[in-house]
Scaffold this active site. Sequence first.
Site, PDB file in Angstrom:
ATOM      1  N   GLY A  11      -0.606  -9.993  -1.496  1.00  0.00           N
ATOM      2  CA  GLY A  11      -1.482  -8.833  -1.392  1.00  0.00           C
ATOM      3  C   GLY A  11      -2.867  -9.115  -1.960  1.00  0.00           C
ATOM      4  O   GLY A  11      -3.807  -8.402  -1.674  1.00  0.00           O
ATOM      5  N   ARG A  34       5.429 -13.571   6.518  1.00  0.00           N
ATOM      6  CA  ARG A  34       5.011 -13.189   5.162  1.00  0.00           C
ATOM      7  C   ARG A  34       5.358 -11.736   4.888  1.00  0.00           C
ATOM      8  O   ARG A  34       5.258 -10.891   5.768  1.00  0.00           O
ATOM      9  CB  ARG A  34       3.525 -13.422   4.949  1.00  0.00           C
ATOM     10  CG  ARG A  34       2.632 -12.770   5.975  1.00  0.00           C
ATOM     11  CD  ARG A  34       1.161 -13.153   5.767  1.00  0.00           C
ATOM     12  NE  ARG A  34       0.564 -13.584   7.008  1.00  0.00           N
ATOM     13  CZ  ARG A  34      -0.529 -13.001   7.556  1.00  0.00           C
ATOM     14  NH1 ARG A  34      -1.155 -12.033   6.942  1.00  0.00           N
ATOM     15  NH2 ARG A  34      -0.989 -13.419   8.714  1.00  0.00           N
ATOM     16  N   SER A  35       5.767 -11.493   3.663  1.00  0.00           N
ATOM     17  CA  SER A  35       6.044 -10.126   3.249  1.00  0.00           C
ATOM     18  C   SER A  35       4.909  -9.679   2.334  1.00  0.00           C
ATOM     19  O   SER A  35       3.749 -10.098   2.520  1.00  0.00           O
ATOM     20  CB  SER A  35       7.400 -10.074   2.532  1.00  0.00           C
ATOM     21  OG  SER A  35       7.770  -8.757   2.223  1.00  0.00           O
ATOM     22  N   ASP A  46      -5.357 -11.275  -1.325  1.00  0.00           N
ATOM     23  CA  ASP A  46      -6.047 -12.254  -0.505  1.00  0.00           C
ATOM     24  C   ASP A  46      -7.512 -11.827  -0.422  1.00  0.00           C
ATOM     25  O   ASP A  46      -7.792 -10.769   0.108  1.00  0.00           O
ATOM     26  CB  ASP A  46      -5.410 -12.391   0.880  1.00  0.00           C
ATOM     27  CG  ASP A  46      -4.940 -11.049   1.458  1.00  0.00           C
ATOM     28  OD1 ASP A  46      -4.662 -10.104   0.697  1.00  0.00           O
ATOM     29  OD2 ASP A  46      -4.871 -10.951   2.687  1.00  0.00           O
ATOM     30  N   ASP A  90       0.835  -1.209   0.000  1.00  0.00           N
ATOM     31  CA  ASP A  90       0.000   0.000   0.000  1.00  0.00           C
ATOM     32  C   ASP A  90       0.865   1.253   0.000  1.00  0.00           C
ATOM     33  O   ASP A  90       0.537   2.255  -0.632  1.00  0.00           O
ATOM     34  CB  ASP A  90      -0.859   0.073   1.268  1.00  0.00           C
ATOM     35  CG  ASP A  90      -1.955  -0.966   1.314  1.00  0.00           C
ATOM     36  OD1 ASP A  90      -1.628  -2.159   1.421  1.00  0.00           O
ATOM     37  OD2 ASP A  90      -3.141  -0.573   1.240  1.00  0.00           O
ATOM     38  N   GLU A 131     -11.504   1.501  -0.635  1.00  0.00           N
ATOM     39  CA  GLU A 131     -10.392   0.560  -0.785  1.00  0.00           C
ATOM     40  C   GLU A 131     -10.434  -0.105  -2.153  1.00  0.00           C
ATOM     41  O   GLU A 131      -9.411  -0.416  -2.744  1.00  0.00           O
ATOM     42  CB  GLU A 131     -10.520  -0.504   0.310  1.00  0.00           C
ATOM     43  CG  GLU A 131      -9.462  -1.568   0.301  1.00  0.00           C
ATOM     44  CD  GLU A 131      -9.887  -2.791   1.108  1.00  0.00           C
ATOM     45  OE1 GLU A 131     -11.097  -3.000   1.290  1.00  0.00           O
ATOM     46  OE2 GLU A 131      -8.990  -3.532   1.538  1.00  0.00           O
TER      47      GLU A 131
END
Length: 617
Positions: A337, A242-243, A339, A197, A537
């Site tokens: 990202g 997790r990244s 998910d 983000d 979003e």
Amino acid sequence: MRNLNKFALAILCCCLAALPQFGARRLLEFSTESPNAIADDEFGTYNFTSCQIYCYGSLLDTVQMAKLFEDSKTFVDMKLLFSPQKTLEDFDAFMAAKNNTPSRDEIREFVDAHFGAKGTELDVWTPTDWIEHPGFIDLIHDPDLKQWGVDLNNIWKELGRKMKDDVHKNPDYYSIIPVPNPVIVPGGRFIEFYYWDSYWIIRGLLHSEMYTTARGMIENFLSIVQRIGFIPNGGRVYYWGRSQPPLLTAMVKSYVDFTKDDLFAINALEILEHEFEYFINNNTVQAKGHNLVIYRDTSTGPRPESYSEDVETSQSFTTKEAKEDHYSELKSAAESGMDFSSRWFINANGTNEGNLTDAKTRSIVPVELNAILYWNAKMIAEFHSKAGNIEKMVEYETKAQKIQEAIQAVLWNEEAGCWLDYDLINEKPRNYFVPTNLSPLWVKAYNLSESEKISASVLKYIEANNLDSFPGGVPNTLYNTGEQWDLPNVWAPMQYILVEGLDNLGTPEAKALSQRWGQRWVKSNFEAYRETLAMFEKYDAENFGGHGGGGEYGVQTGFGWSNGVIIEWLAKYGRQISLSNTGAAARSCRLITVLGATAVAIVGAFAGRFIWRNWFK
Ligand SMILES: *[C@@H]1O[C@H](CO)[C@@H](O)[C@H](O)[C@H]1NC(C)=O
Ligand SMILES: *[C@@H]1O[C@H](CO)[C@@H](O)[C@H](O)[C@H]1NC(C)=O
Ligand SMILES: *[C@@H]1O[C@H](CO)[C@@H](O)[C@H](O)[C@H]1NC(C)=O
Ligand SMILES: *[C@@H]1O[C@H](CO)[C@@H](O)[C@H](O)[C@H]1NC(C)=O
Ligand SMILES: *[C@@H]1O[C@H](CO)[C@@H](O)[C@H](O)[C@H]1NC(C)=O
């Protein structure tokens, strides 16, 4: 020659070391001061004391499975009232006293006695470098869009957060990862910073001329790599393992492009290389004899912030190992990202039909992750070149070249005319549309001499998938599964990748489509804003001005990356774009029709009288 470069570099390094205001030194100081991290070598590894409460274990399991809160994320964002050690001791005593089967009310009492409200670690913070009228506003001609630009610039003040001093003094009492500088958060339930983000947030901040805030956020990430070895998904210890798509180097590049502060990038090089190598060392798989990277996760158990939800989907699996694998697939999807999405489903017959139990993220080679790592290698090479380190520059150019070859050999699909994710289980490309299929255009991870051919292919692919037919933007996939990264949801970063990618491609056709999609996105976001006074979003591909839904939680507003993309595109298209093209144009069209009809009637009447008089009298 090489010696001369080394000599120049040595002098440069001495100069930099003498300048305390520059990156690396100050970051190192911060990292050694940080009481929360245990740094072995130069780069730390993940080990936070508060992880015993927030990341795994019986307390987390007991509380989350009691479903005390509507959103599972609430509990893991609550502050500890006592040390982790005392909390765990009290919890053991509590469980023993309740025969290991406490009631929901008893668990609630335990939580009330040991945890404070969520989100108390952050204070609202007005960015000190915020200005009322950044230059991009002057680039917008339409008065309504200009006012919107002013409004969006104002929203940065609502999304600014600074950590309380207590977080730095008592980090063990919080799940938040302490960082030295204030941040801009996405908004809604996302009350802390997130990794990818922040790329679009930082670009928006740079257009808003908030260079100090942008730089501060980048320095936070640099310090996190130093302390932890990589950047977790978001600013909470429970995102351990997790990244997210690694865009730190691109953040640095954006900052340097805006400020011309090359030294900032040169100072960050060691850290940027470390993050690059982290992904290469930990995420690489082999496909068709090439090395490529996948999303993966190194933690155990369900996602702490969606714990009971993950336990529920794991009911389809019988063994402990199969459940663990399922959790890993979900957390790997979180690393992407996206998910969640049908993009990550591989069912028994090798297609994307199914549900979360079919998630096989670790068996799918994702186009954008490889493209981004190519880009990182290119940017690191460029920064080395600026530092005069030719040897390192060549090293990273070579790494980039290898990745580009792998992308070309494994992910480019001549038949489809586009890049496609690759299924490692069935050893075949996945011919399903995702905007990331076009991400090599965004980062120029292709043979630039072949732009014309690629442009023709990709435009055919876009037509074949009917992607220009959606009034509210290009959806994330063409399958409606109810997951939030599927049809009909549209996401700002994905529009950005598509539009900037087609623009980069440079052919007149690709540039025209890029402009049409970019302006459509601005207008559709504005329509939603006009109606609701909110930025979302995600949005709705099927409705002009519609906003998204579905997935695991309610619609979130704020919203960092959406604002960032719109600010950048108001700056980019502000001179050409006009709302009167839609609303007012329709109005003037009606007016012309009315005037035209009146004129015809008047002329007709006169003509009638003339004819009547001259022929029939
Ligand atoms: C983390 O630190 C604790 C001690 O504080 C230690 O017992 C544990 O083994 C460490 N875990 C890892 C993964 O390094
Ligand atoms: C990831 O890579 C780094 C080196 O880049 C290494 O030190 C670390 O142990 C690796 N971690 C895992 C979990 O494989
Ligand atoms: C997922 O689909 C399988 C059938 O393929 C079904 O048994 C299972 O209940 C579904 N799970 C969820 C969470 O919908
Ligand atoms: C693949 O399997 C799914 C269920 O898992 C089924 O709905 C679908 O029809 C199958 N597709 C093909 C092409 O066999
Ligand atoms: C790039 O494309 C040009 C033109 O097709 C070709 O001559 C060249 O060999 C290609 N370069 C690479 C590295 O594939």
